[in-house]
Design a protein around this motif. Structure first.
Motif, PDB file in Angstrom:
ATOM      1  N   ASN A   1      11.461  -2.007 -18.601  1.00 35.07           N
ATOM      2  CA  ASN A   1      12.556  -1.125 -18.176  1.00 35.07           C
ATOM      3  C   ASN A   1      12.104   0.244 -17.701  1.00 35.07           C
ATOM      4  N   ALA A   2      10.984   0.281 -16.994  1.00 39.81           N
ATOM      5  CA  ALA A   2      10.558   1.539 -16.369  1.00 39.81           C
ATOM      6  C   ALA A   2      11.330   1.721 -15.066  1.00 39.81           C
ATOM      7  N   ARG A   3      11.751   2.938 -14.801  1.00 33.76           N
ATOM      8  CA  ARG A   3      12.464   3.218 -13.549  1.00 33.76           C
ATOM      9  C   ARG A   3      11.458   3.475 -12.436  1.00 33.76           C
ATOM     10  N   ALA A   4      11.569   2.701 -11.371  1.00 34.49           N
ATOM     11  CA  ALA A   4      10.614   2.803 -10.264  1.00 34.49           C
ATOM     12  C   ALA A   4      10.596   4.196  -9.661  1.00 34.49           C
ATOM     13  N   THR A   5      11.707   4.909  -9.789  1.00 37.16           N
ATOM     14  CA  THR A   5      11.792   6.261  -9.231  1.00 37.16           C
ATOM     15  C   THR A   5      10.980   7.267 -10.031  1.00 37.16           C
ATOM     16  N   GLU A   6      10.585   6.913 -11.235  1.00 31.59           N
ATOM     17  CA  GLU A   6       9.797   7.816 -12.086  1.00 31.59           C
ATOM     18  C   GLU A   6       8.354   7.374 -12.236  1.00 31.59           C
ATOM     19  N   VAL A   7       8.038   6.165 -11.816  1.00 31.78           N
ATOM     20  CA  VAL A   7       6.687   5.635 -11.986  1.00 31.78           C
ATOM     21  C   VAL A   7       5.784   6.189 -10.891  1.00 31.78           C
TER      22      VAL A   7
ATOM     23  N   GLN B   1       0.836  -1.190   0.000  1.00 33.01           N
ATOM     24  CA  GLN B   1       0.000   0.000   0.000  1.00 33.01           C
ATOM     25  C   GLN B   1       0.879   1.250   0.000  1.00 33.01           C
ATOM     26  N   GLY B   2       0.440   2.258  -0.724  1.00 34.57           N
ATOM     27  CA  GLY B   2       1.098   3.560  -0.743  1.00 34.57           C
ATOM     28  C   GLY B   2       0.046   4.643  -0.767  1.00 34.57           C
ATOM     29  N   TYR B   3       0.459   5.847  -1.133  1.00 33.32           N
ATOM     30  CA  TYR B   3      -0.465   6.978  -1.166  1.00 33.32           C
ATOM     31  C   TYR B   3      -0.344   7.709  -2.497  1.00 33.32           C
ATOM     32  N   GLN B   4      -1.394   8.430  -2.810  1.00 33.01           N
ATOM     33  CA  GLN B   4      -1.342   9.291  -3.992  1.00 33.01           C
ATOM     34  C   GLN B   4      -0.194  10.298  -3.825  1.00 33.01           C
ATOM     35  N   GLY B   5       0.610  10.441  -4.844  1.00 32.58           N
ATOM     36  CA  GLY B   5       1.794  11.289  -4.756  1.00 32.58           C
ATOM     37  C   GLY B   5       3.074  10.512  -4.594  1.00 32.58           C
ATOM     38  N   ASP B   6       2.971   9.220  -4.244  1.00 37.65           N
ATOM     39  CA  ASP B   6       4.143   8.352  -4.163  1.00 37.65           C
ATOM     40  C   ASP B   6       4.646   8.007  -5.560  1.00 37.65           C
ATOM     41  N   THR B   7       5.908   7.668  -5.633  1.00 38.53           N
ATOM     42  CA  THR B   7       6.407   6.900  -6.779  1.00 38.53           C
ATOM     43  C   THR B   7       6.443   5.444  -6.359  1.00 38.53           C
ATOM     44  N   LEU B   8       6.619   4.556  -7.316  1.00 37.36           N
ATOM     45  CA  LEU B   8       6.749   3.142  -6.968  1.00 37.36           C
ATOM     46  C   LEU B   8       7.932   2.950  -6.033  1.00 37.36           C
ATOM     47  N   ALA B   9       9.011   3.669  -6.265  1.00 29.97           N
ATOM     48  CA  ALA B   9      10.202   3.539  -5.416  1.00 29.97           C
ATOM     49  C   ALA B   9       9.927   4.000  -3.995  1.00 29.97           C
ATOM     50  N   SER B  10       9.296   5.149  -3.831  1.00 29.66           N
ATOM     51  CA  SER B  10       9.040   5.652  -2.477  1.00 29.66           C
ATOM     52  C   SER B  10       8.066   4.739  -1.737  1.00 29.66           C
ATOM     53  N   ALA B  11       7.087   4.195  -2.464  1.00 32.81           N
ATOM     54  CA  ALA B  11       6.135   3.283  -1.823  1.00 32.81           C
ATOM     55  C   ALA B  11       6.814   1.996  -1.378  1.00 32.81           C
ATOM     56  N   LEU B  12       7.736   1.480  -2.189  1.00 30.08           N
ATOM     57  CA  LEU B  12       8.470   0.279  -1.789  1.00 30.08           C
ATOM     58  C   LEU B  12       9.320   0.546  -0.561  1.00 30.08           C
ATOM     59  N   LEU B  13      10.030   1.670  -0.554  1.00 21.42           N
ATOM     60  CA  LEU B  13      10.851   2.004   0.607  1.00 21.42           C
ATOM     61  C   LEU B  13       9.990   2.201   1.845  1.00 21.42           C
TER      62      LEU B  13
END
Length: 1000
Positions: A83-89, A29-41
């Motif tokens: 090859n999408a970068r999680a930091t940009e998704v 689970q994450g929040y609106q405004g997250d990237t995939l990378a921030s949500a994983l961290l």
């Protein structure tokens, strides 16, 4: 799973909108405004990938476009993105992502065994390993291809739509950070048309990741104020989620705008991505800088991150990547990360190789708030399995690593090796970077286009200085674009004191690089410091050669993190300075761009524009089969019930030879030539003379290139004293027009000539055969068609079926023939009138295949089929068209030793001994029957057909010394093993005297 590393407060996320997503089959689970990378961290997931070659565990390193490790496969089926970068998704509800390059999973990756053999697979190992035995290479290749690569290409057609658009502006600003905003605002106040491009969902850039103040208030309030003002200005366009990926000549910048990728797949409608081609009077680059990592042992472990990325996750996403942190920095900016971590409740130790305490503002604040600082020390290696657990610390003096000072436990290592300005667009514009010793980075040199770099991408890393110069650049850009400048009020930003950076490219030098744990320079391509030393040892001294030998800078991050470190290590290995070693080439694209964006809607039948003649629908209604000639749909043949192509062509050919046929020749290239020097131009580009051609007459001409080779041919008619119309081959129309314009614009600009393509303006119909004159006399009453009044190779103005027409008496079949040219919008009406007039003569429409049979019977060439760019007029037996008394393009080349030598391939005819056998086009020709596998080649067959009027096969060919081989027999070996004998003859098979086209 709870978001255990999410801070209770802060960030720019919307905590009211929770989003579920799946990574490697596990729901989070994450929040609106997250990237995939921030949500994983936030969910405590640090191990997200396997490295490309060694399959080592890898984690998230950055928070932006430079991310080398966290490369994922998004979604499945038609919507999958490799090859999408999680930091940009940007996170959205239901997002599905998986790690790449790991089978069956990243935890149980079979290829992880490569780590045990790492010493045996250094850079370039595949060049040396898979050489023998040669026959095994296909198997080697299969295994290598299966093991290499990152994501998987989609197997289904892309379900999304892509578009393109074009724009012009006075000032284009690339980068929506503080300097970009300031520059855009300063330019817009003058009334200039301004376009601001930024790759993030919201403006602010680095200000989104810190607590800076501007004018005594939080910096983001200033951003919001400026943005509101910009959006209210009618001549300002702001493009967010847009990446400027290419900078071409004449200030053309290409931008890809992502319109729907942040939405759930089920909600995506309309255009997914939009490609902008923006032409600007002035360009301001405010693209920022990338923080550099530091090269030390095991610096690729999950949990080893850039210091600026850690600050971004803390401030922007309210994520604490680690609670027991070490910050390894050689510059003052790394202390900001330490302060941010301390404020978030983490324990922090700073490792700084610089001797003595820094007097800079940030280090002083860190000490004031109780951050432990170890000066004169370095991290030599990190330790851990799937995440960093500890680091080795050693003393550091005068560039040398000293005694070990112990091991520090940690779950996060933030590194800061300085900053590398983002020079990519500047370099693409033609600019050259130069090395700045004090800043330890390459900075922009002299601009080669109407461009200015500001802020961090210009090497101004402090906020106050960056904004000040950005405002100046915006004002100057508006003034240069012709606007009266209205300068904005100056902003107040606290000035920070900074101590000098201490360059640190590699901890421990060559000894630790080759004997200790792996020290990675390029994370994505598994390039270590040892690989660079190996490349230098093996003789690779050019940085471009080292790049290709080691793969440094390849892949999706294009060396944004590692290339500067790699160049510095190479310089050390070669005993050179960094400026002497140089940089690699910055090429488009700055970040990966989807193929769909480049293609737009030019897919399938829209890949090439389809051109149709004015009579196309009539051909469809009457059962024509079509072939593509250039972009044109041309009738190929008109089969009747029970006819195949051969039967239809035989019927059409005999109709033309015995009565009358009609061909839609509208696709012939037509170039309108006007001006006092029109005849002079024709005299230069054609081999035969043109100055004495009378008005109302036509002439066939050969056009050569500079090498004396046939370039095109066609008939040109003189319509008036200074007015000609040139016809070209269908496929050569654009090429010929470009050729003429090139010479007029570069070599003969003084010629008073104007050219215009009128191919689409006229419908052209060839009425051909013994009864063609009778057909035209029924629908055209104001032209005298008598032989004396309207001779061969002349033209007359008249009215055909009520339409103003140009009628030319020319022939591509050897028969009495006329070409009727009428405005295209009345083309079908005139065609139908001709068909009706010819009904009593059983007029027969014929297509291109019949046209080829008719012209081959007469030995008429098709440029590009019977020629191949190596044929001169003499090779074709057309030396009579080469004027002796005038100069023309290509004439001097005809006297070159090679062009004039004996034994060149020449155009001849071939008659197979078996008259029913049609020799395949392209067949090779040898001297005679032969035994074995090979024989010397004499030439090849260019055109081959069955002639209904001659009741036998005919062929045209180019044969070495062919004109001297008349009557000789040659052999054509076939793919089946059979050999066909044929006699060399004249290329004119029918009516060699040409009497039929001059018939009374």
């Amino acid at each position: 799973m709870s978001q255990k590393d999410r801070l209770a407060n802060g960030g720019r996320i919307n905590r009211a909108i929770a989003l579920s997503f799946t990574f490697n089959g596990v729901k989070y689970q994450g929040y609106q405004g997250d990237t995939l990378a921030s949500a994983l961290l936030a969910n405590g997931v640090h191990f997200v990938a396997r490295s490309w070659k060694y399959h080592r565990p890898r984690g998230i390193v950055t928070a932006g476009v430079e991310e080398p490790n966290a490369v994922v496969q998004l979604e499945t089926g038609a919507y999958t993105v490799p090859n999408a970068r999680a930091t940009e998704v940007e996170l959205y509800q239901g997002l599905v992502a998986t790690s790449v390059n790991a089978k069956p999973s990243i935890e149980k990756d079979r290829m992880a065994i490569n780590q045990k053999f790492a010493r045996f697979i250094p850079a370039g190992f595949y060049y040396k390993t898979f050489m023998w035995p040669r026959k095994f290479w296909p198997k080697y290749e299969e295994v290598i291809r299966d093991a290499a690569g990152l994501g998987k290409a989609p197997e289904q057609l892309d379900a999304d739509r892509y578009d393109k658009c074009f724009a012009h502006c006075d000032v284009l600003v690339v980068g929506g950070g503080p300097t970009g905003i300031a520059a855009a605002h300063a330019a817009a106040l003058s009334g200039a048309r301004v376009t601001l491009v930024d790759d993030q969902p919201e403006l602010g850039g680095s200000l989104l990741s810190c607590r800076a103040e501007i004018d005594g208030k939080p910096a983001l309030q200033w951003v919001q104020k400026i943005e509101d003002e910009l959006r209210q200005m009618p001549d300002v366009k702001i493009l967010c989620r847009s990446t400027a990926f290419g900078y071409q000549d004449h200030n053309l910048v290409t931008v890809t705008q992502r319109l729907t990728e942040h939405l759930p797949v089920s909600q995506r409608k309309g255009t997914r991505e939009l490609m902008w081609k923006i032409r600007a009077k002035r360009v301001i680059l405010a693209t920022g800088a990338h923080e550099r990592p530091i090269v030390f042992g095991n610096n690729d472990l999950p949990g080893v991150m850039l210091a600026s990325a850690v600050s971004t996750y803390l401030h922007r996403y309210a994520v604490l990547p680690g609670r027991n942190a070490v910050v390894f920095t050689n510059n003052d900016d790394g202390y900001q990360c330490a302060l941010d971590l301390k404020a978030a409740g983490a324990q922090v130790t700073v490792i700084d190789p610089r001797a003595g305490e820094s007097k800079g503002t940030l280090p002083a604040l860190a000490r004031r708030y109780g951050v432990k600082v170890m000066n004169g020390a370095v991290v030599t290696a990190a330790h851990g399995k799937l995440r960093v657990a500890a680091v080795d610390v050693a003393s550091y003096t005068n560039g040398q690593v000293g005694a070990q000072q112990g091991e520090l436990p940690c779950d996060l290592l933030a590194m800061s090796g300085g900053w590398s300005p983002v020079l990519h667009l500047f370099a693409q514009s033609g600019g050259k970077a130069h090395w700045h010793d004090d800043k330890a980075c390459f900075v922009p040199g002299k601009a080669m286009q109407a461009e200015t770099s500001v802020g961090a991408c210009a090497g101004d890393f402090t906020l106050a200085r960056g904004i000040r110069f950005a405002v100046d650049a915006g004002v100057e850009a508006a003034r240069a674009a012709g606007h009266i400048v209205a300068r904005p009020n100056p902003v107040q930003v606290a000035e920070l004191t900074e101590a000098k950076i201490e360059p640190l490219w590699l901890v421990g030098g060559r000894q630790l690089a080759t004997r200790g744990p792996k020290q990675f320079v390029d994370f994505q391509n598994d390039v270590s410091a040892a690989d660079i030393f190996l490349a230098a040892r093996e003789g690779f001294e050019s940085v471009e050669h080292v790049k290709r030998y080691t793969a440094m800078g390849f892949g999706t991050d294009q060396g944004k993190l590692g290339n500067i470190n790699g160049m510095a290590i190479l310089a050390q290995a070669l005993g050179k300075t960094i400026p002497e070693t140089g940089t690699t080439t910055f090429r488009p694209n700055y970040t990966p761009v989807t193929f769909g964006t480049f293609a737009g809607r030019e897919l399938g039948e829209f890949l090439d524009p389809v051109r149709k003649t004015a009579v196309h629908e009539w051909h469809v209604e009457n059962g024509a089969a079509f072939e593509d000639v250039g972009n044109w749909k041309r009738p190929w043949y008109y089969p009747k019930a029970g006819e195949d192509m051969h039967a239809a062509v035989a019927r059409e050919s005999l109709a033309v030879r015995t009565s009358v046929g009609i061909l839609d020749a509208s696709t012939l290239g037509k170039i309108d030539i006007q001006g006092p020097d029109s005849a002079k131009l024709l005299n230069w580009v054609y081999t035969n003379p043109w100055t004495k051609l009378e008005v109302g007459k036509c002439r066939y001409g050969l056009m050569l290139d500079e090498n004396g080779m046939i370039f095109d041919d066609g008939v040109t008619v003189r319509l008036a004293d200074q007015h000609y119309m040139m016809t070209t081959t269908t496929g050569g129309a654009a090429r010929v027009l470009t050729w003429l314009e090139r010479w007029l614009q570069t070599e003969w600009p003084d010629m008073r000539v104007r050219l215009a393509s009128v191919t689409d303006h006229w419908a052209t119909f060839a009425v051909v055969g013994p009864n063609s004159r009778k057909v035209l006399q029924k629908v055209c009453h104001d032209i005298d068609f008598a032989n004396a009044a309207f001779p061969f190779m002349s033209y007359r103005d008249g009215t055909v079926a009520g339409a103003a027409s140009r009628v030319m008496r020319i022939s591509f079949s050897g028969e009495l023939a006329y070409e009727v040219n009428v405005p295209a919008n009345v083309g079908r009406a005139v065609w139908e009138a001709l068909m009706a007039a010819g009904a009593e003569f059983d007029i027969t429409p014929y297509g291109t295949e019949t046209m080829h049979v008719l012209r081959a019977e007469k030995g008429y060439i098709i440029v590009g089929q019977d020629t191949d760019g190596s044929m001169t007029p003499y090779d074709l037996g057309m030396g009579g068209l080469v004027a002796k008394s005038k100069d023309f393009l290509g004439k001097r080349s005809l006297t070159r030793s090679d062009t004039a030598k004996a034994g060149r391939k020449q155009l001849v005819g071939l008659l197979a001994d078996d008259p029913s056998f049609v020799i395949p086009e392209g067949s090779q020709i040898v001297a005679g029957p032969f035994q074995g596998e090979t024989a010397p080649m004499l030439g090849h067959v260019t055109s081959s057909y069955y002639s209904p009027i001659l009741k036998r096969s005919i062929a045209m060919a180019v044969v070495k010394g062919g004109l001297d081989k008349m009557g000789e027999t040659v052999t054509i070996p076939l793919a089946s093993g059979k050999q066909i004998a044929a006699k060399v003859t004249s290329s004119v098979f029918y009516d060699s005297e040409g009497a039929r086209q001059h018939v009374e």
